[in-house]
Design an enzyme around this catalytic site. Structure first.
Site, PDB file in Angstrom:
ATOM      1  N   GLU A  68      43.647  46.758  30.526  1.00 33.85           N
ATOM      2  CA  GLU A  68      43.001  45.472  30.828  1.00 33.85           C
ATOM      3  C   GLU A  68      41.508  45.664  31.087  1.00 33.85           C
ATOM      4  OE1 GLU A  68      41.815  43.232  34.604  1.00 33.85           O
ATOM      5  OE2 GLU A  68      43.949  43.756  34.720  1.00 33.85           O
ATOM      6  N   GLU A 140      39.318  51.399  43.047  1.00 30.39           N
ATOM      7  CA  GLU A 140      40.147  50.200  43.227  1.00 30.39           C
ATOM      8  C   GLU A 140      41.510  50.575  43.810  1.00 30.39           C
ATOM      9  OE1 GLU A 140      42.028  46.578  40.490  1.00 30.39           O
ATOM     10  OE2 GLU A 140      40.363  47.803  39.719  1.00 30.39           O
TER      11      GLU A 140
END
Length: 428
Positions: A68, A140
């Site tokens: 993604e 992240e």
């Protein structure tokens, strides 16, 4: 394109499936200036094992999320800047079983749509860019690892499931993403980004035929083979562990409670089961339920408490959680209340009120173009026309909810995940 009118919702939908297998759904909104387009693939973080053209593949955890991130790359172009120049807002997200790319705009819709279809269908992964992204995604992952809200749900999934890949965080781990290469990303794009595994949904004042024509122009014309996911053996209803605890930097204990439910239904049966489960959750611990008010008055829960139904391919569970100094007392109260409702049933007047409230929330949710797009895609992958929910909902009976509570809200299919403060106060 085929036109369907939904009188109950005052909605019209145009649909078609292109020769390459792409499903297209357009919901016209006359005189609205805002438009939303979602391109969704039936591929998420749980699909790490699959077969493509009779060849088995196993990929590292976190590939769908990594992919993604990298799909916004095109040779010598900045996709985000191109959308911004058109006045559009692009974004994307990965779930356990889908990945969605989308934009919203008021002008230049057709140019934005071409750009969306182009970058999602164009795999471009250089060694340099993949290495650069590795550090970004690692940060992240560490950020989510430090989030009590994320960790408590991930702990619950690990408690409930013995081997289903929902046990693994969507982004994978810092260790697992080290094994992701440009070849890995290309392999998974080839397997799951074929038009036959995707759906395009548009909501706004647009021409449906023009949407289909743009998709035919930009995307491959030939139908391609699609990866066949392997989620492993079906899970037993017994939970892996009934309770877990971890300490983190929180001011008071946080918990997630889950009840493992059977999975595997599709189409209208899946939609019907989910609605029964939603009503059972509402009757049991919804904000207007007697138990919610009692727990709130006793100080066992606060406004952070909430829950509902979680469904991921191959899984289903009822969950609830929030902040509480006594998570185990909350768990015991919910199980006891489910037992009482299973024995006595639900008052028909109260059941009618819950149905009306639930239906009203679903209808109101259609005001969001983004929510409408994603729900239409997600339910399409489950084999159900989401705009048929009012008809499916009408036939629900209180006895079904009562039976659901008897069968699925029990001690033996329940697990509790707790995050405690680093300095736990002693009981008085």
């Amino acid at each position: 394109m085929n036109k369907t009118i939904y009188d109950r919702l005052d909605e019209t939908v145009w649909r078609t499936t292109l020769p390459n297998g792409l499903r297209i759904c357009v919901v016209p909104k006359k005189d609205f200036t805002r438009k939303a387009a979602y391109l969704v693939t039936d591929y998420g973080s749980i699909h790490t094992k699959f077969t493509l053209d009779a060849q088995p593949f196993t990929t590292p955890d976190g590939v769908a999320h990594y992919l993604e991130h990298k799909m916004f790359d095109l040779p010598d172009r900045d996709v985000t800047e191109e959308f911004a120049a058109l006045g559009a807002n692009p974004n994307a997200f990965t779930t356990y079983d889908t990945t969605a790319y989308y934009f919203t705009c008021t002008d230049h819709f057709e140019k934005c749509l071409k750009l969306l279809l182009e970058f999602v269908s164009t795999p471009y992964f250089t060694q340099e860019s993949v290495e650069k992204e590795r550090g970004i995604i690692a940060q992240e992952i560490l950020m989510y690892a430090d989030s009590p809200e994320s960790r408590v749900f991930e702990d619950l999934a690990e408690n409930l499931y013995a081997h289903h890949p929902i046990r693994v965080p969507i982004a994978g781990s810092v260790e697992s993403i080290q094994a992701i290469t440009p070849q890995t990303l290309m392999q998974c794009h080839r397997a799951f980004y074929a038009p036959a595994n995707m759906m395009l949904c548009v909501v706004g004042d647009v021409d449906a035929e023009a949407v289909a024509a743009i998709a035919q122009e930009v995307l491959p014309r030939e139908r391609q083979s699609v990866g066949l996911p392997d989620l492993g053996a079906e899970e037993e209803m017994q939970v892996l562990r009934p309770i877990s605890r971890r300490k983190m930097d929180v001011s008071m204990p946080m918990f997630q409670l889950g009840f493992k439910c059977p999975a595997g239904l599709t189409g209208a049966e899946f939609a019907h089961w989910e609605m029964v489960a939603e009503l059972a959750s509402e009757a049991l611990f919804g904000e207007s339920s007697g138990l919610y008010l009692k727990l709130y008055e006793q100080g066992l829960i606060d406004s952070s408490f909430g829950g509902g139904v979680e469904t991921v391919e191959g899984t289903a569970m009822i969950t609830c959680g929030g902040d509480s100094d006594a998570p185990e007392r909350v768990r015991d109260a919910i199980i006891a209340q489910a037992r009482r409702l299973g024995e006595t049933g639900i008052d028909e007047t109260e059941f009618a009120r819950m149905k009306k409230s639930f239906l009203g929330r679903r209808v109101k949710d259609l005001d969001s173009f983004e929510s409408t797009c994603f729900r239409l895609c997600a339910y399409e992958f489950e084999g159900f026309d989401y705009f048929r929910f009012p008809e499916s909902f009408e036939g629900l009976k209180s006895e079904e909810v009562r039976e659901f509570l008897r069968e699925h809200i029990r001690q033996d299919n329940c697990s509790l995940a707790i995050v405690e403060p680093l300095e736990q106060k002693e009981d008085i």
